[in-house]
Write a protein that holds these residues in place. Structure first.
Motif, PDB file in Angstrom:
ATOM      1  N   SER A 185      35.403  39.385  44.797  1.00 21.93           N
ATOM      2  CA  SER A 185      35.796  38.986  46.428  1.00 21.93           C
ATOM      3  C   SER A 185      35.235  38.063  46.828  1.00 21.93           C
ATOM      4  O   SER A 185      36.083  37.234  47.740  1.00 21.93           O
ATOM      5  CB  SER A 185      36.157  40.325  47.039  1.00 21.93           C
ATOM      6  N   GLU A 186      34.099  37.557  46.417  1.00 22.31           N
ATOM      7  CA  GLU A 186      33.418  36.447  47.139  1.00 22.31           C
ATOM      8  C   GLU A 186      33.622  35.292  46.472  1.00 22.31           C
ATOM      9  O   GLU A 186      33.059  34.430  46.956  1.00 22.31           O
ATOM     10  CB  GLU A 186      31.960  36.992  47.347  1.00 22.31           C
ATOM     11  N   THR A 187      34.462  35.048  45.222  1.00 18.67           N
ATOM     12  CA  THR A 187      34.451  33.874  44.595  1.00 18.67           C
ATOM     13  C   THR A 187      35.341  33.098  45.199  1.00 18.67           C
ATOM     14  O   THR A 187      36.361  33.449  46.064  1.00 18.67           O
ATOM     15  CB  THR A 187      35.003  34.304  43.154  1.00 18.67           C
ATOM     16  N   ARG A 188      35.507  31.671  44.636  1.00 17.03           N
ATOM     17  CA  ARG A 188      36.554  30.965  45.368  1.00 17.03           C
ATOM     18  C   ARG A 188      37.959  31.300  44.926  1.00 17.03           C
ATOM     19  O   ARG A 188      38.890  31.156  45.780  1.00 17.03           O
ATOM     20  CB  ARG A 188      36.175  29.327  44.893  1.00 17.03           C
ATOM     21  N   THR A 189      38.205  31.834  43.824  1.00 19.06           N
ATOM     22  CA  THR A 189      39.344  32.240  43.133  1.00 19.06           C
ATOM     23  C   THR A 189      39.854  33.215  44.270  1.00 19.06           C
ATOM     24  O   THR A 189      41.077  33.405  44.518  1.00 19.06           O
ATOM     25  CB  THR A 189      39.331  32.579  41.852  1.00 19.06           C
ATOM     26  N   ALA A 190      39.063  34.458  44.631  1.00 19.51           N
ATOM     27  CA  ALA A 190      39.587  35.286  45.375  1.00 19.51           C
ATOM     28  C   ALA A 190      39.815  34.921  46.738  1.00 19.51           C
ATOM     29  O   ALA A 190      40.958  35.323  47.391  1.00 19.51           O
ATOM     30  CB  ALA A 190      38.375  36.482  45.336  1.00 19.51           C
ATOM     31  N   ARG A 191      39.038  33.813  47.208  1.00 17.23           N
ATOM     32  CA  ARG A 191      39.335  33.393  48.623  1.00 17.23           C
ATOM     33  C   ARG A 191      40.897  32.785  48.782  1.00 17.23           C
ATOM     34  O   ARG A 191      41.503  32.817  49.694  1.00 17.23           O
ATOM     35  CB  ARG A 191      38.372  32.578  49.133  1.00 17.23           C
ATOM     36  N   ALA A 192      41.074  32.009  47.580  1.00 14.18           N
ATOM     37  CA  ALA A 192      42.376  31.327  47.582  1.00 14.18           C
ATOM     38  C   ALA A 192      43.596  32.410  47.452  1.00 14.18           C
ATOM     39  O   ALA A 192      44.353  32.182  48.029  1.00 14.18           O
ATOM     40  CB  ALA A 192      42.386  30.523  46.341  1.00 14.18           C
ATOM     41  N   PHE A 193      43.133  33.543  46.756  1.00 11.18           N
ATOM     42  CA  PHE A 193      44.208  34.589  46.869  1.00 11.18           C
ATOM     43  C   PHE A 193      44.437  35.189  48.147  1.00 11.18           C
ATOM     44  O   PHE A 193      45.587  35.596  48.579  1.00 11.18           O
ATOM     45  CB  PHE A 193      43.703  35.859  45.750  1.00 11.18           C
ATOM     46  N   MET A 194      43.158  35.334  48.662  1.00  3.53           N
ATOM     47  CA  MET A 194      43.726  36.022  50.199  1.00  3.53           C
ATOM     48  C   MET A 194      44.348  35.136  50.954  1.00  3.53           C
ATOM     49  O   MET A 194      45.181  35.409  51.980  1.00  3.53           O
ATOM     50  CB  MET A 194      41.944  36.007  50.754  1.00  3.53           C
TER      51      MET A 194
END
Length: 339
Positions: free
Chosen positions: A320-329
């Motif tokens: 959840s702390e990755t850049r990909t997860a942040r883009a998903f949020m």
């Protein structure tokens, strides 16, 4: 695939805002010249020039201009030199981005040719076109719940397993690809690849990225994430600038199980209003961005379903702390899948 020996030559860590030093050689030179000029004026006016009994206002103004105007010109030149340097660094950064995207496509084509596949750029464009026609279907998919509990229930039917002689285990059924025989991608490598390399010297990040690109499902997610991160950076939206409220691992597990609505609203933890406004405006006005965003959301959704089955709570938190997860949020909140 990209050769291990030239990993440092592929600077894919481009989704971080460029950082410049606060004090550079330009400022040091400007300070030195300013001090030198002020010292010269002190020597001239206090030592060499004879003191006059009366000093009128005009003479005082001219003296101040003579002292401070050259200092101002020195700092104007220093600021211009620093701006020129920043523009050159930004140009190099953009060139690195173009080169990284080119090498990514070349690596995909080379790796696919080894296993008998030939995905090309035209195929990728076809996928984007298909995604455009299915935009409404994608939105409907995120607004409904998937019945994954039945898939996780133990199977009661007996399945006949063919007995294979140990000597014949090397023989494969017709149609079995090398990707199906590859070992599953470790969670640590997937998480590291989802964050992308930090810099051109991030060898661990490049190694994880190469492993992820060899995995079919992970490579689709990585490429979709790379597309949306590049498009977001065009509007000045960088994932490292976002500080979302991190959701508990239980919330991610509920999302992977198909739960939607207020129960998983904590996943939309991005609170940056400017980023949300820019992404929402781009989603409405730019069809290419909208298609890339929906394609990325679908790939992330499929990946998290498989990832959650075997991931621990700490691995879900790291993901959840990755850049990909942040883009998903960010994009998930703009698309309304957390409402």
């Amino acid at each position: 695939m990209v050769d291990e020996s030239n990993g440092n030559a592929t600077p894919i860590g481009l989704y971080d805002r460029p950082r410049s030093r606060d004090v550079t050689g330009i400022e040091i030179v400007a300070v030195a010249l300013s001090l030198l000029w002020l010292l010269g004026t002190v020597v001239f006016f206090l030592v060499l020039e004879p003191r006059s009994e009366s000093i009128n206002s005009l003479q005082f103004i001219m003296t101040m201009l003579a002292i401070f105007m050259p200092v101002a010109m020195i700092w104007v030149a220093a600021m211009a030199a620093r701006s020129s340097r920043v523009m050159r660094e930004e140009g190099q950064r953009l060139n690195a981005a173009v080169e990284a995207l080119r090498q990514s496509y070349m690596a995909q084509a080379q790796g696919s040719s080894r296993v008998g596949l030939e995905p090309t750029i035209s195929k990728k464009l076809d996928e984007i076109a298909a995604a455009q026609r299915k935009t409404e279907t994608a939105i409907a998919m995120f607004s409904t719940s998937r019945e994954t509990h039945a898939a996780r229930a133990p199977v009661t039917e007996t399945v006949a397993v063919p007995i294979v002689d140990e000597e014949d285990q090397g023989l494969l059924a017709l149609g079995t690809s090398a990707e199906d025989l590859a070992p599953p991608l470790p969670h640590s490598d997937l998480i590291r690849a989802m964050h992308f390399p930090e810099t051109a010297e991030d060898q661990d990040g490049f190694n994880a990225l190469r492993k992820a690109l060899r995995d079919r499902q992970a490579s689709q997610l990585i490429q979709a994430a790379q597309d949306v991160l590049t498009l977001l950076s065009q509007d000045g939206i960088y994932m490292d600038d976002l500080r979302p409220d991190l959701a508990r691992p239980e919330i991610w597990r509920l999302f992977a199980e198909g739960i939607r609505g207020r129960e998983i609203a904590a996943l939309g933890g991005v609170r940056d209003r400017s980023s949300l406004a820019l992404a929402a405006g781009r989603m409405k006005q730019d069809p290419i961005f909208r298609d890339a965003a929906h394609h990325f959301l679908r790939r992330f959704d499929k990946t998290i379903v498989e990832f959650e089955k075997t991931a621990s709570d700490s691995e879900l938190t790291s993901m959840s702390e990755t850049r990909t997860a942040r883009a998903f949020m960010l994009l998930g909140r703009v698309a309304g899948i957390f409402d």
